[in-house]
Design an enzyme around this catalytic site. Structure first.
Site, PDB file in Angstrom:
ATOM      1  N   THR A  68      35.141  49.936  42.606  1.00 43.78           N
ATOM      2  CA  THR A  68      33.718  49.089  42.824  1.00 43.78           C
ATOM      3  C   THR A  68      33.906  47.899  43.272  1.00 43.78           C
ATOM      4  OG1 THR A  68      33.188  50.132  40.457  1.00 43.78           O
ATOM      5  CG2 THR A  68      32.045  48.368  41.029  1.00 43.78           C
TER       6      THR A  68
ATOM      7  N   GLU B  99      39.985  50.979  33.770  1.00 44.39           N
ATOM      8  CA  GLU B  99      41.156  51.055  32.945  1.00 44.39           C
ATOM      9  C   GLU B  99      41.225  50.381  31.729  1.00 44.39           C
ATOM     10  OE1 GLU B  99      44.578  49.863  35.196  1.00 44.39           O
ATOM     11  OE2 GLU B  99      44.594  51.644  36.451  1.00 44.39           O
TER      12      GLU B  99
ATOM     13  N   GLN C 105      33.612  59.188  37.631  1.00 41.27           N
ATOM     14  CA  GLN C 105      33.199  57.935  36.992  1.00 41.27           C
ATOM     15  C   GLN C 105      31.795  57.569  37.443  1.00 41.27           C
ATOM     16  OE1 GLN C 105      34.984  58.171  39.583  1.00 41.27           O
ATOM     17  NE2 GLN C 105      35.866  56.374  40.781  1.00 41.27           N
TER      18      GLN C 105
ATOM     19  N   ARG D  65      39.894  49.261  40.839  1.00 37.76           N
ATOM     20  CA  ARG D  65      39.734  48.316  41.934  1.00 37.76           C
ATOM     21  C   ARG D  65      38.424  48.839  42.621  1.00 37.76           C
ATOM     22  NH1 ARG D  65      41.017  51.064  46.464  1.00 37.76           N
ATOM     23  NH2 ARG D  65      41.428  49.202  47.800  1.00 37.76           N
TER      24      ARG D  65
ATOM     25  N   ALA E  54      30.400  41.971  40.297  1.00 38.93           N
ATOM     26  CA  ALA E  54      30.796  43.162  39.474  1.00 38.93           C
ATOM     27  C   ALA E  54      32.348  42.698  39.300  1.00 38.93           C
ATOM     28  CB  ALA E  54      30.611  44.472  40.063  1.00 38.93           C
ATOM     29  N   LYS E  55      32.972  43.232  38.203  1.00 46.65           N
ATOM     30  CA  LYS E  55      34.454  43.260  37.999  1.00 46.65           C
ATOM     31  C   LYS E  55      34.650  44.874  37.556  1.00 46.65           C
ATOM     32  CE  LYS E  55      34.569  38.802  35.696  1.00 46.65           C
ATOM     33  NZ  LYS E  55      34.836  37.973  34.604  1.00 46.65           N
TER      34      LYS E  55
ATOM     35  N   ALA F  96      43.577  51.206  39.302  1.00 53.31           N
ATOM     36  CA  ALA F  96      43.657  49.742  39.083  1.00 53.31           C
ATOM     37  C   ALA F  96      42.261  49.133  39.441  1.00 53.31           C
ATOM     38  CB  ALA F  96      44.361  49.001  40.327  1.00 53.31           C
TER      39      ALA F  96
END
Lengths: 336, 161
Positions: free
Chosen positions: A91, A292, A48, A89, A287-288, A87
């Protein structure tokens, strides 16, 4: 034979990370003798692009060029702890840990540079090109490489830093059921267009059009890669993929790629996307998580589009041809 | 098929391998000759990760008994890049972000090479059809299709100059 078209949409509110009874990621950053920086992690890059974005984040926080940062995620036995890549999570957690470690290392780097230049630390700034100079005085400067060399061989300093981001445990309130499960939330709306063959039950997805709100993008091309890949995965889950087609019975469970059906290159529709950036309060540079969510929003959108095309109410996935034909039979019998 | 010695040319180099009764071309390429681009994805012809070119034809090496290709010329991904530089196709994969985890990438590139060898100007549908035997679990295929379209456009431009 009739081919019916339908449109459906779905909106999702998607959590970044979970608390998991305490969910940490750690990072260690150190300068080599030549002024490169090594970011040591146990966080895993599945393709990714995690290593790319962690190098970007470290470079930004250190104030050094991107290509002088080496991200080492080689060994989860010996590296600092990371709970894992899942999840949406990584980043968020790993990025925050890297910023914390990089800031500590930057502080030492500037202290060494200040001693060499005989100025105060507060007078120094980095140019992001590999140099540290006195604010407003371009030529009163020292390179990061020279600074690292001086730290190692003259001053006996280690230019290094430690970072951790911990999402603390959040036990559920036994009275209200409340807890604080995630760190921030991303948002999505997907519109799917489908064509359903009422004789064979085959569904063709014609278009997936989405808007994703992902906080500050660290790397827009990698975000796009997640979105397009996620659209494909969503089509697979909506129409084909299952390990138990007659759940909870395990009859006819697929055992190989001949029987575990997935969409192929020929099944990919047009994928359009708008990306909205609303910075999160606690993510690295705002960032978020995006990983997913981009798989999840296409699934209900596609099922809704099928329902729209047929005038039925299918509530299960995958919507295989058998599911489509049974729904049509039920509708014809007056039960739909 | 009996065990024995099989002679094949791999990426231009003559090789002789001692085979068992049931030895696949994939096993020989990957384990005897160390061409590790030939991935072992499913061993059943379901994923395309082991794709190679045999006498100009795209083949799944996991379903090919090596005795069947005795005397043939085999090309793996390594053979598409003997200079060990960045090929035009690899450059397009980089530009279009057409690889994520990378496991399918060698098979994809071999399948694309076989396509372009028989059809230098494929349509988008023909490109997608040519990739029908190759599973990619990350990219959603569109970046790979775009990489091929891009190289086709570039080749057409060169031919037109």
């Amino acid at each position: 034979m009739t081919k019916l078209r339908g449109t459906g949409f779905a909106a999702v509110n998607y959590p970044t990370g979970m608390h998991l009874g305490g969910d940490p990621t750690q990072s260690l950053v150190h300068a080599t003798t030549s002024g490169n920086f090594v970011v040591t992690m146990s966080s895993v890059d599945l393709g990714q692009g995690l290593k790319t974005i962690l190098a970007q984040i470290a470079a930004e926080a250190l104030g050094v060029p991107y290509d002088t940062v080496i991200v080492d995620t080689g060994d989860t036995d010996t590296g600092p702890h990371c709970t894992g890549t899942f999840a949406s999570r990584t980043t968020h957690r790993a990025g925050n840990a890297v910023i914390m470690a990089a800031e500590e290392a930057r502080k030492v780097m500037l202290e060494v540079a200040a001693e060499k230049l005989e100025v105060g630390v507060e007078d120094l700034e980095t140019d992001g090109l590999g140099n540290i100079h006195v604010k407003g005085v371009e030529d009163k400067a020292i390179s990061v490489a020279e600074t690292a060399g001086a730290a190692h061989f003259e001053l006996g300093r280690t230019i290094s830093g430690r970072g951790i981001y911990l999402k603390p445990p959040s036990p559920m309130d036994p009275e209200t059921g409340e807890s604080d499960p995630d760190s921030t939330q991303a948002h999505a709306c997907t519109v799917a267009e489908v064509e359903v063959d009422t004789e064979t039950g085959d569904v063709q997805v014609l278009a997936i059009k989405s808007a994703y709100e992902v906080g500050q993008q660290v790397n827009p091309e990698l975000v796009k890669g997640q979105i397009v890949g996620g659209a494909w995965m969503g089509i697979g889950h909506a129409l084909q993929e299952t390990t138990a087609p007659y759940y909870p019975a395990i009859d006819h469970a697929p055992r190989d790629f001949q029987t575990y059906q997935m969409p192929g290159a020929v099944d990919m529709p047009e994928v359009e996307c708008e990306v909205l950036e609303i910075a999160s309060r606690n993510g690295p540079f705002g960032a978020k998580g995006v990983g997913e969510m981009v798989t999840n929003s296409p699934i209900p959108a596609i099922v809704n589009a099928i329902n729209n095309a047929l005038g039925v109410r299918i509530t299960q996935i995958p919507v295989t041809p058998e599911v489509v034909l049974r729904a049509l039979d039920e509708k014809a019998a007056g039960g739909g | 098929m009996a065990s024995g010695i099989v002679s094949i040319k791999v990426n231009g180099r003559a090789e002789e391998v001692v085979t068992g009764a049931v030895t696949t071309l994939q096993d020989v390429l990957r384990n005897n000759l160390d061409y590790t681009s030939v991935k072992d994805g499913c061993s059943q012809g379901g994923c395309g990760a082991c794709s190679v070119i045999v006498d100009g034809e795209l083949r799944l090496s996991c379903l090919t008994p090596v005795q069947e290709v005795d005397g043939s010329e085999v090309v793996t991904l390594e053979g598409l890049n003997l200079s060990n530089s960045i090929t035009a196709l690899q450059q397009k994969f980089i530009e279009k972000y057409a690889a994520q985890c990378g496991f399918c990438t060698p098979g994809m590139m071999v399948a694309i090479t076989a396509l372009l060898d028989r059809n230098a100007n494929p349509s988008r549908d023909e490109i997608a059809e040519a990739l029908a035997g190759n599973i990619c679990r990350c990219t959603g295929y569109l970046p790979i299709i775009e990489a091929v379209e891009s190289i086709v456009a570039e080749m057409a431009g060169i031919a037109g100059d």
